[in-house]
Design an enzyme around this catalytic site. Structure first.
Site, mmCIF file in Angstrom:
data_model
loop_
_atom_site.group_PDB
_atom_site.id
_atom_site.type_symbol
_atom_site.label_atom_id
_atom_site.label_comp_id
_atom_site.label_asym_id
_atom_site.label_seq_id
_atom_site.Cartn_x
_atom_site.Cartn_y
_atom_site.Cartn_z
ATOM 1 N N LYS A 202 -40.478 22.316 -7.166
ATOM 2 C CA LYS A 202 -41.444 22.478 -6.071
ATOM 3 C C LYS A 202 -42.839 21.949 -6.421
ATOM 4 C CE LYS A 202 -38.514 25.554 -3.574
ATOM 5 N NZ LYS A 202 -37.669 26.650 -3.969
ATOM 6 N N TYR B 196 -32.470 33.596 -5.606
ATOM 7 C CA TYR B 196 -31.816 32.306 -5.399
ATOM 8 C C TYR B 196 -32.234 31.375 -6.522
ATOM 9 C CZ TYR B 196 -30.590 27.822 -3.199
ATOM 10 O OH TYR B 196 -30.074 26.578 -2.920
ATOM 11 N N ASP C 140 -36.965 31.814 -13.731
ATOM 12 C CA ASP C 140 -36.844 30.750 -12.741
ATOM 13 C C ASP C 140 -38.155 30.707 -11.967
ATOM 14 O OD1 ASP C 140 -36.338 28.965 -10.766
ATOM 15 O OD2 ASP C 140 -34.517 29.945 -10.015
HETATM 16 C C1 LIG Z 1 -36.139 26.437 -4.372
HETATM 17 C C2 LIG Z 1 -35.635 27.184 -5.528
HETATM 18 C C3 LIG Z 1 -34.595 26.697 -6.339
HETATM 19 C C4 LIG Z 1 -33.831 25.450 -6.002
HETATM 20 O O1 LIG Z 1 -34.623 24.322 -6.035
HETATM 21 P P1 LIG Z 1 -34.089 23.002 -5.249
HETATM 22 O O2 LIG Z 1 -35.112 21.977 -5.581
HETATM 23 O O3 LIG Z 1 -34.022 23.385 -3.812
HETATM 24 O O4 LIG Z 1 -32.754 22.678 -5.804
HETATM 25 C C5 LIG Z 1 -34.259 27.403 -7.474
HETATM 26 N N1 LIG Z 1 -34.887 28.539 -7.795
HETATM 27 C C6 LIG Z 1 -35.883 29.042 -7.048
HETATM 28 C C7 LIG Z 1 -36.564 30.297 -7.471
HETATM 29 C C8 LIG Z 1 -36.270 28.397 -5.877
HETATM 30 O O5 LIG Z 1 -37.232 28.930 -5.113
#
Ligand SMILES: *Cc1c(COP(=O)(O)O)cnc(C)c1O
Length: 420
Positions: free
Chosen positions: A266, A143, A238
């Site tokens: 995060k 994701y 990511d």
């Molecule tokens: C949480 C997450 C996102 C999205 O971040 P948001 O702040 O919710 O938009 C993208 N990539 C990874 C790997 C994530 O865990």
């Protein structure tokens, strides 16, 4: 008996789609209705009905130090006393950028945004501009936020809800994405053989958190690095979840791979909304106003958010022992699982998969017994332990979780499996 949470959830559904501002919060993956939260402190949270929980969601990852760590609360209060937003540059933004570049050597320049989604969206746009190519390779079950073209075969809430691909996403966007099985170097080699001169980037969660925790198989990330380099595509890690979580320098420090671009979120916001993308200077120099790739944000670099993030990063840098403590505590929690269950763990990210396993990709994750997982989730919730309400989300341990917290949790996990 109607609880305050249930009443609020019923009310919420009249004014908010599904009653929540992010889908997995609605408990569709496990049934029931979510407790509404009023307070958090350390490893604990309290709901509207006065129930206390030990929290293993930690706001889905950001709260590496637990709820309301004093260093971060103080930093936010100090920033608050001087203004909430200027839309003008401030010194702390430079300090946060420097702290990120210092911690993650592949990041030579960085741009702050407000969420992980913004970070991945912008990084992908930049990769397309830099390479002059359109296609992106992603992996099934990963994701990367709700970016149109990256919702193809996505993990997290998309997987939890079993949403078919791309409702509302133009076909042309979905067609610009090649989704491949995670941990399959052969699939990536085949894709490059076929489309190598059209692939702008490979974007990957270097440790997956969003189909539950799935570590990279030995050599997988190395293959991505070699193939992208030899075909002139960019490698985007990511690390929105793994950055400052699995190690201070992220998964790239743990596995010794240098991506071209990295996305963060995060943990770097210390519990406030911050994302970032950064990487090679020659690539980042294409971002406006230095270059032609437009990306902007009214509240980007927000003083409160930046203060929180900076306090987080400074605390982590000053206390490297936090990572060894997280390793020990999370391993102790993982050890509570009985034989027959698959436990995947990297540092303080972990998932109990209800399958004999192994779980190495989306196909193997999907084989889990989800009704049994839901029973487990509610058993834990009823006893005051808040785990992610989905089989396809990682649980997190924070620096605020004490050995006693973990022992109590492990004991209740064992009871579930022994039927005691
Ligand atoms: C949480 C997450 C996102 C999205 O971040 P948001 O702040 O919710 O938009 C993208 N990539 C990874 C790997 C994530 O865990």
């Amino acid at each position: 008996m109607t609880s305050r949470s249930k009443t609020l959830f019923d009310r919420a559904q009249k004014s908010i789609p599904g009653g929540v501002n992010s889908p997995v919060r609605a408990f569709r993956g496990v049934g029931g209705s979510p407790p509404f939260m009023v307070r958090g402190q350390g490893s604990r949270i309290w709901d509207e009905d006065g129930n206390e929980y030990i929290d293993y969601v930690c706001s889905w990852g950001p709260l590496l130090l637990g709820h309301r760590p004093p260093e971060i609360v103080e930093a936010i209060e100090r920033a608050l006393s001087t203004g909430t937003s200027f839309g003008m540059p401030t010194e702390r933004e430079v300090e946060l950028a420097e702290a990120i570049c210092d911690a993650v050597p592949s990041i030579e320049m960085v741009r702050l945004v407000n969420s992980g989604t913004e970070a991945t969206m912008s990084a992908l746009r930049l990769a397309r501009a830099f390479t002059g190519r359109d296609l992106a390779v992603k992996f099934e079950g990963c994701y990367h936020g709700h970016v149109d073209s990256l919702l193809v075969k996505a993990g997290s809430g998309v997987a939890t809800l079993g949403i078919p691909d791309t409702a509302g996403v133009p076909k042309a966007f979905a067609d610009s994405t090649i989704a491949l099985p995670y941990n399959s170097p052969q699939a990536v080699a085949d894709a490059f053989e076929r489309y190598g001169d059209q692939i702008a980037a490979v974007i990957v969660e270097p440790v997956v958190g969003n189909m539950g925790c799935v570590p990279p198989a030995s050599g997988f990330l190395e293959t991505l690095r070699e193939l992208t380099s030899s075909y002139g595509a960019l490698l985007i890690f990511d690390e929105v979840m793994t950055g400052f979580r699995v190690a201070f320098g992220g998964a790239q420090a743990l596995y010794g791979i240098r991506p071209d671009l990295t996305t963060l979120g995060k943990v770097i916001g210390g519990g406030l909304p911050v994302g970032a993308y950064g990487g090679r200077r020659d690539i980042m120099s294409m971002v406006a106003p230095a270059g032609p790739v437009y990306q902007a944000g009214t509240l980007s670099g927000n003083p409160l958010a930046v203060a929180a993030g900076l306090a987080m990063l400074r605390h982590l840098k000053a206390h490297p022992e936090i990572y060894s403590q997280l390793e020990v505590r999370t391993a102790q929690l993982a050890a509570a699982a009985p034989a027959g269950l698959t436990v995947n763990r990297v540092g303080s990210m972990l998932t109990f998969f209800f399958t004999a396993g192994p779980v190495t990709d989306w196909d193997s994750a999907e084989r889990c017994d989800r009704p049994r997982f839901a029973q487990f989730f509610h058993w834990m919730l009823d006893r005051g332990f808040y785990l992610p309400p989905s089989q396809f989300e990682a649980a997190f341990v924070s620096a605020a979780h004490s050995e006693e917290d973990i022992e109590r949790t492990a004991a209740v996990i064992r009871q579930f499996f022994t039927g005691a």
